[in-house]
Design a protein around this motif. Structure first.
Motif, PDB file in Angstrom:
ATOM      1  N   THR A 107     148.479  42.664 -16.091  1.00 46.01           N
ATOM      2  CA  THR A 107     149.932  42.968 -15.716  1.00 46.01           C
ATOM      3  C   THR A 107     150.901  41.724 -15.906  1.00 46.01           C
ATOM      4  O   THR A 107     151.859  41.915 -17.022  1.00 46.01           O
ATOM      5  N   GLY A 108     150.551  40.874 -15.317  1.00 49.50           N
ATOM      6  CA  GLY A 108     151.267  39.377 -15.556  1.00 49.50           C
ATOM      7  C   GLY A 108     151.455  38.907 -17.060  1.00 49.50           C
ATOM      8  O   GLY A 108     152.295  38.955 -17.573  1.00 49.50           O
ATOM      9  N   GLU A 109     150.166  38.916 -17.537  1.00 44.76           N
ATOM     10  CA  GLU A 109     150.063  38.574 -18.982  1.00 44.76           C
ATOM     11  C   GLU A 109     151.141  39.724 -19.902  1.00 44.76           C
ATOM     12  O   GLU A 109     151.840  38.979 -20.712  1.00 44.76           O
ATOM     13  N   LEU A 110     150.935  41.009 -19.618  1.00 44.94           N
ATOM     14  CA  LEU A 110     151.540  41.649 -20.495  1.00 44.94           C
ATOM     15  C   LEU A 110     153.371  41.598 -20.220  1.00 44.94           C
ATOM     16  O   LEU A 110     153.854  41.692 -20.990  1.00 44.94           O
ATOM     17  N   MET A 111     153.647  41.290 -18.895  1.00 50.71           N
ATOM     18  CA  MET A 111     154.906  40.800 -18.773  1.00 50.71           C
ATOM     19  C   MET A 111     155.633  39.844 -19.565  1.00 50.71           C
ATOM     20  O   MET A 111     156.518  39.792 -20.264  1.00 50.71           O
ATOM     21  N   GLU A 112     154.972  38.634 -19.636  1.00 47.54           N
ATOM     22  CA  GLU A 112     155.086  37.748 -20.263  1.00 47.54           C
ATOM     23  C   GLU A 112     155.042  37.903 -21.733  1.00 47.54           C
ATOM     24  O   GLU A 112     156.097  37.413 -22.640  1.00 47.54           O
ATOM     25  N   ALA A 168     155.602  40.793 -23.192  1.00 53.25           N
ATOM     26  CA  ALA A 168     156.739  41.643 -23.417  1.00 53.25           C
ATOM     27  C   ALA A 168     157.766  41.198 -23.715  1.00 53.25           C
ATOM     28  O   ALA A 168     159.004  41.515 -24.610  1.00 53.25           O
ATOM     29  N   ARG A 169     158.111  40.108 -22.804  1.00 53.08           N
ATOM     30  CA  ARG A 169     159.366  39.169 -22.969  1.00 53.08           C
ATOM     31  C   ARG A 169     159.247  38.362 -24.484  1.00 53.08           C
ATOM     32  O   ARG A 169     160.413  38.195 -24.717  1.00 53.08           O
ATOM     33  N   ALA A 170     158.362  37.887 -24.633  1.00 52.81           N
ATOM     34  CA  ALA A 170     158.195  36.980 -25.790  1.00 52.81           C
ATOM     35  C   ALA A 170     158.322  37.813 -27.095  1.00 52.81           C
ATOM     36  O   ALA A 170     158.628  37.331 -27.897  1.00 52.81           O
ATOM     37  N   HIS A 171     158.046  39.012 -27.126  1.00 52.77           N
ATOM     38  CA  HIS A 171     157.740  39.849 -28.283  1.00 52.77           C
ATOM     39  C   HIS A 171     158.468  41.295 -28.084  1.00 52.77           C
ATOM     40  O   HIS A 171     157.766  42.146 -27.700  1.00 52.77           O
ATOM     41  N   PRO A 172     159.779  41.349 -27.933  1.00 45.58           N
ATOM     42  CA  PRO A 172     160.490  42.487 -27.394  1.00 45.58           C
ATOM     43  C   PRO A 172     160.347  43.834 -28.402  1.00 45.58           C
ATOM     44  O   PRO A 172     160.624  44.934 -27.983  1.00 45.58           O
ATOM     45  N   LEU A 173     159.811  43.532 -29.719  1.00 46.50           N
ATOM     46  CA  LEU A 173     159.692  44.432 -30.579  1.00 46.50           C
ATOM     47  C   LEU A 173     158.322  44.986 -30.849  1.00 46.50           C
ATOM     48  O   LEU A 173     158.002  45.808 -31.745  1.00 46.50           O
ATOM     49  N   ARG A 174     157.328  44.528 -30.395  1.00 46.88           N
ATOM     50  CA  ARG A 174     155.802  44.827 -30.463  1.00 46.88           C
ATOM     51  C   ARG A 174     155.751  45.823 -29.605  1.00 46.88           C
ATOM     52  O   ARG A 174     155.385  45.561 -28.266  1.00 46.88           O
ATOM     53  N   GLU A 175     155.700  47.099 -30.070  1.00 42.69           N
ATOM     54  CA  GLU A 175     155.595  48.324 -29.306  1.00 42.69           C
ATOM     55  C   GLU A 175     154.296  48.243 -28.576  1.00 42.69           C
ATOM     56  O   GLU A 175     154.275  49.103 -27.452  1.00 42.69           O
ATOM     57  N   GLN A 176     153.218  48.013 -29.217  1.00 36.54           N
ATOM     58  CA  GLN A 176     152.103  48.271 -28.650  1.00 36.54           C
ATOM     59  C   GLN A 176     151.832  47.379 -27.096  1.00 36.54           C
ATOM     60  O   GLN A 176     151.139  47.971 -26.155  1.00 36.54           O
ATOM     61  N   PRO A 205     159.984  43.648  -8.120  1.00 32.45           N
ATOM     62  CA  PRO A 205     160.685  43.493  -9.427  1.00 32.45           C
ATOM     63  C   PRO A 205     159.699  43.239 -10.453  1.00 32.45           C
ATOM     64  O   PRO A 205     158.845  42.513 -10.591  1.00 32.45           O
ATOM     65  N   ILE A 206     160.193  43.916 -11.758  1.00 32.59           N
ATOM     66  CA  ILE A 206     159.297  43.588 -12.893  1.00 32.59           C
ATOM     67  C   ILE A 206     159.386  42.167 -13.490  1.00 32.59           C
ATOM     68  O   ILE A 206     158.271  41.841 -14.253  1.00 32.59           O
ATOM     69  N   GLY A 207     160.133  41.521 -13.208  1.00 33.82           N
ATOM     70  CA  GLY A 207     160.350  40.273 -13.642  1.00 33.82           C
ATOM     71  C   GLY A 207     159.226  39.459 -12.964  1.00 33.82           C
ATOM     72  O   GLY A 207     159.164  38.061 -13.578  1.00 33.82           O
ATOM     73  N   ARG A 208     158.917  39.540 -11.788  1.00 31.40           N
ATOM     74  CA  ARG A 208     157.889  38.635 -11.048  1.00 31.40           C
ATOM     75  C   ARG A 208     156.444  38.700 -11.710  1.00 31.40           C
ATOM     76  O   ARG A 208     156.013  39.689 -11.799  1.00 31.40           O
ATOM     77  N   LEU A 209     155.760  37.782 -12.094  1.00 33.19           N
ATOM     78  CA  LEU A 209     154.477  37.794 -12.501  1.00 33.19           C
ATOM     79  C   LEU A 209     153.547  37.743 -11.378  1.00 33.19           C
ATOM     80  O   LEU A 209     153.782  37.080 -10.406  1.00 33.19           O
ATOM     81  N   ARG A 210     152.495  38.656 -11.606  1.00 33.85           N
ATOM     82  CA  ARG A 210     151.347  38.522 -10.453  1.00 33.85           C
ATOM     83  C   ARG A 210     150.590  37.526 -10.565  1.00 33.85           C
ATOM     84  O   ARG A 210     150.096  36.768 -11.557  1.00 33.85           O
ATOM     85  N   ALA A 211     150.505  36.683  -9.398  1.00 25.61           N
ATOM     86  CA  ALA A 211     149.516  35.350  -9.079  1.00 25.61           C
ATOM     87  C   ALA A 211     148.331  35.583  -9.645  1.00 25.61           C
ATOM     88  O   ALA A 211     147.444  36.586  -9.567  1.00 25.61           O
ATOM     89  N   GLY A 212     147.822  34.447 -10.645  1.00 24.96           N
ATOM     90  CA  GLY A 212     146.380  34.654 -11.097  1.00 24.96           C
ATOM     91  C   GLY A 212     146.464  35.393 -12.207  1.00 24.96           C
ATOM     92  O   GLY A 212     145.136  35.759 -12.732  1.00 24.96           O
TER      93      GLY A 212
END
Length: 285
Positions: free
Chosen positions: A176-181, A183-191, A256-263
């Motif tokens: 989840t944390g990796e995907l949040m990061e 998604a922010r870096a690639h806002p148009l990458r739908e997959q 909050p969605i903006g918080r990355l999961r630890a580890g």
């Protein structure tokens, strides 16, 4: 001897210092094992047209490369003159690109066979070979620019397939944390956004999944004037249905969605290039 193109172009033990000499090396490496015509090298080195001294200058670059590849120019090296140009032989294990392609192929096959653990392992190893944007640090003409785009798309394929394998293994909390990061870096990458929403949905974080959908919907509309594709819209409907059936309690409020999961595990190999979504979209009214 080791060659690296998945990041800055590099020759071990010593990389040529001249940028155009590195460009010759890079062009030969992306077509390793095949003859690269001198004319293609002219076009790569001088996109606006070769000078009158182009043939002589190219011969000088090739001569310097031969010395570097034979550690002094003694003996028969891997760079051969083959009319109408040159051929660079690469042995197994010498070129990171070939190793990446082998691991990607292995990961695809394992995923297709339903062996998601093997797929995740092979693709994780493939991504670890990357050290930055493909073929960086050299001037790029038509051949290298096209090769860099192709390689960066393969990197995205490996990344998205590895994440999908991890989701199939029930590792939604880990990614989840990796995907949040991402998604922010690639806002148009739908997959990537689909995978983020799915990870959040499986974790019971439907509110955050809906926020993620709103974010990608806004990005697609503002940047491209399109709406999300069918996969995102189907997942959105599924999350809405799950969210409507959830009891509303203060204790069950999502983080909050903006918080990355630890580890959380990050994508291997440094920052990915911002490649635009390639899937066709429906135009907004």
């Amino acid at each position: 001897m080791r060659f690296r193109v998945l990041g800055p172009v590099c020759l071990e033990p010593r990389t040529p210092s001249a940028p155009k000499q590195r460009a010759v090396l890079a062009t030969l490496l992306v077509r390793a094992g095949a003859v690269v015509p001198a004319g293609a090298l002219f076009d790569e080195l001088w996109p606006d047209g070769p000078p009158r001294t182009a043939a002589t200058t190219l011969q000088v670059y090739v001569s310097h490369l031969r010395k570097a590849l034979t550690q002094g120019g003694h003996g028969r090296g891997p760079l051969e003159t083959r009319p109408p140009g040159y051929l660079l032989r690469v042995e197994p294990g010498e070129l990171d690109l070939r190793r990446f392609e082998e691991l990607l192929s292995r990961g695809r096959a394992a995923f297709g066979a339903g062996d998601f653990a093997a797929a995740s392992g092979a693709l994780t190893e493939a991504l670890a070979l990357w050290r930055g944007p493909a073929l960086s640090g050299v001037p790029q003409g038509e051949v290298l620019t096209a090769a860099a785009v192709r390689l960066d798309e393969l990197r995205f394929e490996a990344l998205e397939l590895r994440i999908e394998a991890d989701l199939r293994l029930g590792r939604h909390h880990e990614v989840t944390g990796e995907l949040m990061e991402l998604a922010r870096a690639h806002p148009l990458r739908e997959q990537l956004h689909c995978q983020l929403m799915e990870a959040l949905r499986r974790a019971g974080r439907t509110t955050d999944a809906l926020r993620a959908y709103r974010a990608v919907h806004r990005s697609l509309h503002d940047e491209l004037g399109v709406t999300p594709g069918p996969a995102l819209m189907r997942l959105h409907a599924r999350v809405l249905s799950a969210h409507a059936s959830e009891p509303v309690t203060a204790a069950g409020a999502a983080a909050p969605i903006g918080r990355l999961r630890a580890g959380s595990r990050r994508a291997s190999g440094g920052p990915l290039p911002d490649v635009r979504a390639s899937r066709a979209h429906r135009r907004s009214p």
